[in-house]
Scaffold this motif. Structure first.
Motif, PDB file in Angstrom:
ATOM      1  N   ILE A   1      -0.014   8.739   4.961  1.00  0.00           N
ATOM      2  CA  ILE A   1      -0.278   8.529   3.748  1.00  0.00           C
ATOM      3  C   ILE A   1      -0.186   7.134   3.178  1.00  0.00           C
ATOM      4  O   ILE A   1      -0.817   6.578   2.294  1.00  0.00           O
TER       5      ILE A   1
ATOM      6  N   ALA B   1       1.296   4.030  -2.881  1.00  0.00           N
ATOM      7  CA  ALA B   1       1.189   5.630  -2.549  1.00  0.00           C
ATOM      8  C   ALA B   1       2.340   6.333  -3.054  1.00  0.00           C
ATOM      9  O   ALA B   1       2.189   7.357  -3.693  1.00  0.00           O
TER      10      ALA B   1
ATOM     11  N   ARG C   1      -7.034   8.433   2.817  1.00  0.00           N
ATOM     12  CA  ARG C   1      -6.668  10.147   2.909  1.00  0.00           C
ATOM     13  C   ARG C   1      -8.098  10.655   2.897  1.00  0.00           C
ATOM     14  O   ARG C   1      -8.824  10.365   2.287  1.00  0.00           O
TER      15      ARG C   1
ATOM     16  N   GLY D   1      -2.746   4.554   2.768  1.00  0.00           N
ATOM     17  CA  GLY D   1      -3.659   4.497   1.606  1.00  0.00           C
ATOM     18  C   GLY D   1      -5.040   5.156   1.577  1.00  0.00           C
ATOM     19  O   GLY D   1      -5.667   5.354   0.730  1.00  0.00           O
TER      20      GLY D   1
ATOM     21  N   ILE E   1       3.097  12.149  -4.779  1.00  0.00           N
ATOM     22  CA  ILE E   1       1.945  11.439  -5.420  1.00  0.00           C
ATOM     23  C   ILE E   1       1.413  11.629  -6.480  1.00  0.00           C
ATOM     24  O   ILE E   1       1.137  11.225  -7.657  1.00  0.00           O
TER      25      ILE E   1
ATOM     26  N   ARG F   1       0.774  -1.320   0.089  1.00  0.00           N
ATOM     27  CA  ARG F   1       0.075  -0.119  -0.179  1.00  0.00           C
ATOM     28  C   ARG F   1       0.948   1.223  -0.008  1.00  0.00           C
ATOM     29  O   ARG F   1       0.539   2.230  -0.768  1.00  0.00           O
TER      30      ARG F   1
ATOM     31  N   TRP G   1       4.324  10.293   5.849  1.00  0.00           N
ATOM     32  CA  TRP G   1       4.358   9.051   5.041  1.00  0.00           C
ATOM     33  C   TRP G   1       3.568   7.803   5.793  1.00  0.00           C
ATOM     34  O   TRP G   1       3.170   6.967   5.152  1.00  0.00           O
TER      35      TRP G   1
END
Length: 178
Positions: free
Chosen positions: A148, A77, A153, A151, A173, A73, A145
């Motif tokens: 994020i 990202a 958001r 996955g 991204i 994941r 990170w």
């Protein structure tokens, strides 16, 4: 089921939990809601706005971890869900230097790839095919990170993640997915 950003008492992002877990934190008076989704969560005796961001009331000491864990994941990202070779929609993970040839399973050797490119590349190196990587793989950095990379958001989370490098991470991204 929606997810909720959990902040430490110092407003440092800790992680992402389910709405159910966030409600338990709120009902046990261990956290306060900073942002809500607008929906109401109802029980026989209570109606609570569904949280989007919660902050713990007591500071939780978290051991320092310098590296972001390498997960599928988080990799997707980092690469914006795009193939590192052709730019198509990525569906698999590829090792730039194949593991059969001594490549490691590390951030600087792993990229997201589409099924077609991964199949054609197989256990060969990029130079053998005359291909080029669209970007040089490397480990993501910054506390944002960790969030994020899950996955999940939510635009309501951005103000709480900006001091921890969220703008850089999201630009990376979105720049790759364009």
């Amino acid at each position: 089921m929606p997810h909720v950003l959990v902040l430490n008492a110092s407003y440092e992002p800790l992680g992402v939990v389910s709405v159910r877990r966030a409600l338990i934190l709120l009902l046990n008076d261990k956290a306060v809601s900073l942002e809500s989704t607008g929906a109401l969560m109802r029980s026989a005796t209570h109606a609570i706005p569904a949280p989007s961001v919660v902050r713990l009331k007591r500071f939780v000491r978290v051991p320092y971890r310098s590296a972001v864990p390498l997960t599928r994941r988080a990799l997707f990202a980092r690469d914006g869900g795009r193939c590192a070779y052709c730019g198509g929609v990525a569906t698999s993970v590829d090792h730039v230097i194949p593991r059969s040839r001594g490549g490691q399973h590390a951030w600087d050797n792993v990229v997201a790839a589409c099924r077609s490119c991964n199949h054609i590349k197989a256990d060969r190196q990029v130079a053998e095919l005359g291909w080029r990587l669209r970007h040089q793989p490397g480990p993501p950095s910054g506390l944002a990170w960790r969030i994020i990379g899950t996955g999940h958001r939510d635009p309501r989370w951005l103000p709480y993640l900006q001091p921890y490098g969220a703008d850089d991470a999201l630009a990376r991204i979105e720049g790759r997915s364009a």
